[in-house]
Design a protein around this motif. Sequence first.
Motif, short mmCIF file in Angstrom:
data_model
loop_
_atom_site.label_atom_id
_atom_site.label_comp_id
_atom_site.label_asym_id
_atom_site.label_seq_id
_atom_site.Cartn_x
_atom_site.Cartn_y
_atom_site.Cartn_z
N ARG A 221 -3.05 -7.34 -5.47
CA ARG A 221 -3.84 -8.52 -5.10
C ARG A 221 -2.89 -9.68 -4.80
O ARG A 221 -1.73 -9.69 -5.25
N LEU B 7 -1.15 -6.02 1.96
CA LEU B 7 -0.18 -6.99 1.43
C LEU B 7 1.25 -6.49 1.64
O LEU B 7 1.51 -5.28 1.66
N GLY C 121 -7.83 -2.61 -4.99
CA GLY C 121 -7.23 -3.91 -4.73
C GLY C 121 -7.27 -4.30 -3.26
O GLY C 121 -7.96 -3.70 -2.44
N THR C 122 -6.49 -5.31 -2.93
CA THR C 122 -6.46 -5.87 -1.59
C THR C 122 -5.48 -5.09 -0.71
O THR C 122 -4.29 -5.01 -1.04
N GLU D 121 -2.28 -13.49 -5.54
CA GLU D 121 -2.69 -14.40 -6.60
C GLU D 121 -1.71 -15.57 -6.69
O GLU D 121 -0.53 -15.39 -7.01
N ASP E 16 0.83 -1.21 0.00
CA ASP E 16 0.00 0.00 0.00
C ASP E 16 0.86 1.26 0.00
O ASP E 16 0.56 2.24 -0.70
#
Length: 377
Positions: free
Chosen positions: A290, A255, A251-252, A292, A226
């Motif tokens: 994200r 992370l 997005g997520t 993945e 972030d």
Amino acid sequence: MTVAGVLLGLVAGLVLGVLLARLLRRPAVEVAPAASPADVPSSVEVIDALPAAVAVLAADDRVVLANRSAVELGVVRGPRLLVPELRRLARDVRRTGTGQEVEVEPARTRMLRLPEAVRVRVAPVEDEAGHVVMLVEDVTEARRVEAVRRDFVANVSHELKTPVGGMSLLAEALVDAAQDPEAVRRFGSRLQKEAGRLARLVQELIDLSRLQGADPLPEQDVVPVDRVIAEAVELTRLAASSRSIALVQGGTPGLTVQGSEAQLVTAVRNLLENAVHYSPEGTRVAVAARAEQGAVEILVTDQGIGIAERDLERVFERFYRADPARSRETGGTGLGLAIVKHVATNHGGEVSVWSVEGSGSTFTLRLPPAGTSEESA
């Protein structure tokens, strides 16, 4: 005498010792009385430990001694020397009695996987049987690096000539227009633009040079994705607002990856700037993160002109521009995506692109998550 010459002399001496030992049935190495034979390696062990391929050929070109490297390199198989060029070289040395050092490009076949280029040093052994000793080193990678260096220098020289030449002409025009304030402002603005382009080119060359010469990151920090995205967006905001392009984050959250925050910010910033430069005014550029398939992905998507299929595999090459005219207009250097690729590589990741002409592009920076070790990878 060169290091290679000293090494070849050492090997020749060791080989001669082995040959004499076989002939006379006594140890190949003389051991001082105070030393135990177990403490002194044999000549064969010493030769086998050498990184270069070593082979000793008899007068009929039969291999009578070879180390492990010679077999692994593919030049020796059993009693045979597999490379015709090397056999011819050995015969020439045997005939003239003079050592030679040359580079050879062995003929390669599907059945014979040899290096693309080898450096060969051949010297006669001082015996009456016509033995020669041969050192073979794979220089394929060294040649590739040298070719890349030459290409890089040529490209840099070409790229620097354009802004430097432009600045020279603009400065001359500026002097000639000293009495015309409007012309001075016009030429001064263009001169400033070229100076900025030159400064950016030099800085990106420095960045790329550092990244290419860097070892895998010795000290890696846990980096919040972030924060990387937020900083990259902030650094790109001015360029985007000047073209009325909206920067959208998503997005997520939360992370993390392992690595250098400064390098990662540079990579994401380059992707964002590239998207802004190649997007029409009034569109938007989105950046999202994200998780993945065991990796962290940072995606940058634009609504720009897209990239032709023929250019997709080359966009990460240094100085490659899919649209040279557009690059000159935007001040692009052709190095931004190459820098992204090297940052990804330094972090054990990769970068890829999806694009369709007229439908925009999506660049994906894929990185190992924080806490991923080589053993668990």
